[in-house]
Write a protein that holds these residues in place. Structure first.
Motif, PDB file in Angstrom:
ATOM      1  N   LEU A  16       0.855  -1.181   0.000  1.00  0.00           N
ATOM      2  CA  LEU A  16       0.000   0.000   0.000  1.00  0.00           C
ATOM      3  C   LEU A  16       0.894   1.235   0.000  1.00  0.00           C
ATOM      4  N   VAL A  17       0.811   2.034  -1.061  1.00  0.00           N
ATOM      5  CA  VAL A  17       1.689   3.193  -1.261  1.00  0.00           C
ATOM      6  C   VAL A  17       0.860   4.461  -1.087  1.00  0.00           C
ATOM      7  N   LEU A  18       1.306   5.351  -0.212  1.00  0.00           N
ATOM      8  CA  LEU A  18       0.601   6.599   0.067  1.00  0.00           C
ATOM      9  C   LEU A  18       1.394   7.774  -0.493  1.00  0.00           C
ATOM     10  N   SER A  19       0.913   8.351  -1.578  1.00  0.00           N
ATOM     11  CA  SER A  19       1.493   9.586  -2.115  1.00  0.00           C
ATOM     12  C   SER A  19       0.375  10.622  -2.180  1.00  0.00           C
ATOM     13  N   SER A  20       0.292  11.400  -3.243  1.00  0.00           N
ATOM     14  CA  SER A  20      -0.796  12.369  -3.395  1.00  0.00           C
ATOM     15  C   SER A  20      -0.891  12.761  -4.861  1.00  0.00           C
ATOM     16  N   ASP A  21      -1.831  13.629  -5.171  1.00  0.00           N
ATOM     17  CA  ASP A  21      -2.029  14.091  -6.542  1.00  0.00           C
ATOM     18  C   ASP A  21      -1.224  15.339  -6.860  1.00  0.00           C
ATOM     19  N   ARG A  22      -0.633  15.969  -5.879  1.00  0.00           N
ATOM     20  CA  ARG A  22      -0.010  17.267  -6.079  1.00  0.00           C
ATOM     21  C   ARG A  22       1.504  17.157  -6.117  1.00  0.00           C
ATOM     22  N   GLY A  23       2.111  18.020  -6.922  1.00  0.00           N
ATOM     23  CA  GLY A  23       3.560  18.047  -7.061  1.00  0.00           C
ATOM     24  C   GLY A  23       4.152  19.324  -6.486  1.00  0.00           C
ATOM     25  N   GLY A  45      -2.977   8.284  -4.716  1.00  0.00           N
ATOM     26  CA  GLY A  45      -2.343   9.461  -5.304  1.00  0.00           C
ATOM     27  C   GLY A  45      -1.859   9.206  -6.715  1.00  0.00           C
ATOM     28  N   ASP A  46      -2.015  10.200  -7.574  1.00  0.00           N
ATOM     29  CA  ASP A  46      -1.643  10.053  -8.977  1.00  0.00           C
ATOM     30  C   ASP A  46      -0.140  10.117  -9.200  1.00  0.00           C
ATOM     31  N   LYS A  47       0.606  10.777  -8.334  1.00  0.00           N
ATOM     32  CA  LYS A  47       2.039  10.947  -8.567  1.00  0.00           C
ATOM     33  C   LYS A  47       2.767   9.612  -8.562  1.00  0.00           C
ATOM     34  N   ALA A  48       2.525   8.794  -7.552  1.00  0.00           N
ATOM     35  CA  ALA A  48       3.164   7.479  -7.506  1.00  0.00           C
ATOM     36  C   ALA A  48       2.630   6.576  -8.610  1.00  0.00           C
ATOM     37  N   ARG A  49       1.342   6.691  -8.914  1.00  0.00           N
ATOM     38  CA  ARG A  49       0.758   5.863  -9.971  1.00  0.00           C
ATOM     39  C   ARG A  49       1.391   6.170 -11.328  1.00  0.00           C
ATOM     40  N   GLN A  50       1.603   7.442 -11.626  1.00  0.00           N
ATOM     41  CA  GLN A  50       2.179   7.818 -12.903  1.00  0.00           C
ATOM     42  C   GLN A  50       3.611   7.312 -13.055  1.00  0.00           C
ATOM     43  N   LEU A  97      10.111  -4.227  -4.590  1.00  0.00           N
ATOM     44  CA  LEU A  97       9.598  -5.100  -5.641  1.00  0.00           C
ATOM     45  C   LEU A  97      10.700  -5.961  -6.237  1.00  0.00           C
ATOM     46  N   GLU A  98      11.903  -5.414  -6.328  1.00  0.00           N
ATOM     47  CA  GLU A  98      13.016  -6.182  -6.886  1.00  0.00           C
ATOM     48  C   GLU A  98      13.481  -7.283  -5.946  1.00  0.00           C
ATOM     49  N   ASN A  99      13.247  -7.111  -4.649  1.00  0.00           N
ATOM     50  CA  ASN A  99      13.731  -8.088  -3.674  1.00  0.00           C
ATOM     51  C   ASN A  99      12.719  -9.174  -3.342  1.00  0.00           C
ATOM     52  N   THR A 100      11.547  -9.107  -3.903  1.00  0.00           N
ATOM     53  CA  THR A 100      10.530 -10.120  -3.623  1.00  0.00           C
ATOM     54  C   THR A 100      10.273 -10.966  -4.860  1.00  0.00           C
ATOM     55  N   SER A 101      10.108 -12.253  -4.634  1.00  0.00           N
ATOM     56  CA  SER A 101       9.814 -13.180  -5.727  1.00  0.00           C
ATOM     57  C   SER A 101       8.355 -13.592  -5.742  1.00  0.00           C
ATOM     58  N   GLN A 102       7.616 -13.194  -4.725  1.00  0.00           N
ATOM     59  CA  GLN A 102       6.207 -13.557  -4.633  1.00  0.00           C
ATOM     60  C   GLN A 102       5.357 -12.579  -5.450  1.00  0.00           C
ATOM     61  N   LYS A 103       4.211 -13.045  -5.886  1.00  0.00           N
ATOM     62  CA  LYS A 103       3.317 -12.174  -6.620  1.00  0.00           C
ATOM     63  C   LYS A 103       2.878 -11.029  -5.719  1.00  0.00           C
ATOM     64  N   THR A 104       2.958  -9.818  -6.259  1.00  0.00           N
ATOM     65  CA  THR A 104       2.706  -8.624  -5.459  1.00  0.00           C
ATOM     66  C   THR A 104       1.563  -7.818  -6.059  1.00  0.00           C
ATOM     67  N   HIS A 114       5.198  -1.297 -13.795  1.00  0.00           N
ATOM     68  CA  HIS A 114       4.510  -2.202 -12.877  1.00  0.00           C
ATOM     69  C   HIS A 114       2.990  -2.055 -12.934  1.00  0.00           C
ATOM     70  N   SER A 115       2.463  -1.682 -14.078  1.00  0.00           N
ATOM     71  CA  SER A 115       1.005  -1.526 -14.180  1.00  0.00           C
ATOM     72  C   SER A 115       0.274  -2.860 -14.029  1.00  0.00           C
ATOM     73  N   ASP A 116       0.957  -3.976 -14.340  1.00  0.00           N
ATOM     74  CA  ASP A 116       0.322  -5.288 -14.210  1.00  0.00           C
ATOM     75  C   ASP A 116       0.115  -5.691 -12.750  1.00  0.00           C
ATOM     76  N   LYS A 117       0.774  -4.997 -11.835  1.00  0.00           N
ATOM     77  CA  LYS A 117       0.653  -5.312 -10.404  1.00  0.00           C
ATOM     78  C   LYS A 117      -0.388  -4.439  -9.711  1.00  0.00           C
ATOM     79  N   PHE A 118      -0.987  -3.512 -10.443  1.00  0.00           N
ATOM     80  CA  PHE A 118      -1.955  -2.607  -9.815  1.00  0.00           C
ATOM     81  C   PHE A 118      -3.215  -3.377  -9.429  1.00  0.00           C
ATOM     82  N   LEU A 119      -3.618  -3.224  -8.193  1.00  0.00           N
ATOM     83  CA  LEU A 119      -4.866  -3.806  -7.710  1.00  0.00           C
ATOM     84  C   LEU A 119      -5.957  -2.742  -7.635  1.00  0.00           C
ATOM     85  N   VAL A 120      -5.680  -1.659  -6.933  1.00  0.00           N
ATOM     86  CA  VAL A 120      -6.603  -0.528  -6.812  1.00  0.00           C
ATOM     87  C   VAL A 120      -5.768   0.745  -6.789  1.00  0.00           C
TER      88      VAL A 120
END
Length: 300
Positions: A99-106, A136-141, A123-130, A147-153
């Motif tokens: 769970l990543v907490l950023s925001s929409d503002r820069g 927030g849009d900043k981290a998403r962008q 993410l590089e250190n884990t071998s399990q499905k994540t 890593h868009s294939d790992k997005f859940l919500v």
């Protein structure tokens, strides 16, 4: 007399384009100077707004920090108790949750990029499905390209107003109501340290099933599954709420510092452009005087 005038025109014609170029340069410098001054007004205004918002965020952080850290006490106690015993078996088909907490503002320095850097390293250190839950849009962008294939919500429209417990409860509800099976998850957020410093931190949370399977919890009393589920929902919302308040204070302090630096840099640029404008204008005036005096001398 005509020949003298022709000679004067020819001699001045050799430099006919230079005053025009210098006048164009003066206009360009003047336009740039005006733009930098307008930008400085904006950065100073943003600094004042950020300072007011930071004062409120810092005031709200003190009770929220105790609220969030208190929710993790049980997790820490269970982890210490289970460390002396055999590790519980992992749930079949369990996946990792981040769970990543950023925001929409820069316009707040490297607060978002440094957070994403920590997520990428994990993410590089884990071998399990994540699975990634991003607020927030900043981290998403930034993470969307690789890593868009790992997005859940993903959650947007966050950061314009101070975070509330309702926001944290909604995020926790979306995670617990998803179809993802997980034993534990990791929360990434920016922890406020001072006005000029923050730290990318992470904390763990566990699922209701993992909490019920803990051997240490059974030492105290038998607890119903419904009670554990309710507690996990509340504690997860409390942890997210505390992290949101930490991130809000860090973001406002970082934006205030960034705008202060931008205003200082704009002031230095204004001084440099003003000096350049005055020197160029003085050179134009001096050259015009020389040409007038030279032409008058030639006519005598």
């Amino acid at each position: 007399m005509a020949s003298v005038l022709c000679n004067c025109v020819r001699s001045s014609g050799l430099r006919a384009g230079q005053p025009a170029r210098e006048m164009a340069t003066l206009k360009e410098i003047s336009n740039r100077l005006r733009s930098v001054k307008n930008i400085q007004k904006i950065t100073k205004s943003m600094k004042m707004v950020s300072a007011a918002k930071f004062a409120r965020a810092e005031r709200d952080l003190k009770p929220a920090r105790a609220f969030g850290s208190g929710a993790t006490v049980l997790y820490d106690l269970l982890k210490e108790g289970d460390a002396d015993r055999s590790a519980p078996s992992a749930t079949e088909g369990a996946e990792d949750v981040m769970l990543v907490l950023s925001s929409d503002r820069g316009l707040c320095g490297s607060i978002h990029s440094s957070l994403v850097k920590s997520v990428r390293a994990e993410l590089e250190n884990t071998s399990q499905k994540t699975n990634l839950l991003i607020v927030g849009d900043k981290a998403r962008q930034i993470l969307q390209k690789q890593h868009s294939d790992k997005f859940l919500v993903t959650f947007n429209e966050y950061g314009r107003l101070p975070p509330t417990f309702t926001d944290a409860s909604f995020v926790a509800q979306q995670l617990l109501e998803s179809d993802v099976k997980f034993d534990k998850g990791t929360l990434f957020y920016n922890k406020f340290k001072s006005v000029v410093a923050f730290k990318c931190s992470k904390s763990e949370f566990i699922s209701p099933g993992s909490l019920g399977e803990s051997d240490t919890l059974a030492d105290y009393d038998s607890v119903d599954a419904d009670v554990l589920e309710d507690y996990v929902e509340f504690s997860l919302a409390a942890v997210v709420y505390g992290a949101m308040k930490e991130g809000a204070a860090s973001e406002q302090s970082a934006r205030m510092t960034a705008m202060e630096g931008a205003s200082k840099n704009a002031g230095e640029m204004i001084s440099s452009l003003t000096l350049k404008f005055n020197r160029t204008r003085q050179a134009v005036i001096t050259r015009e005087l020389i040409e007038i005096i030279s032409g008058a001398s030639a006519l005598e």
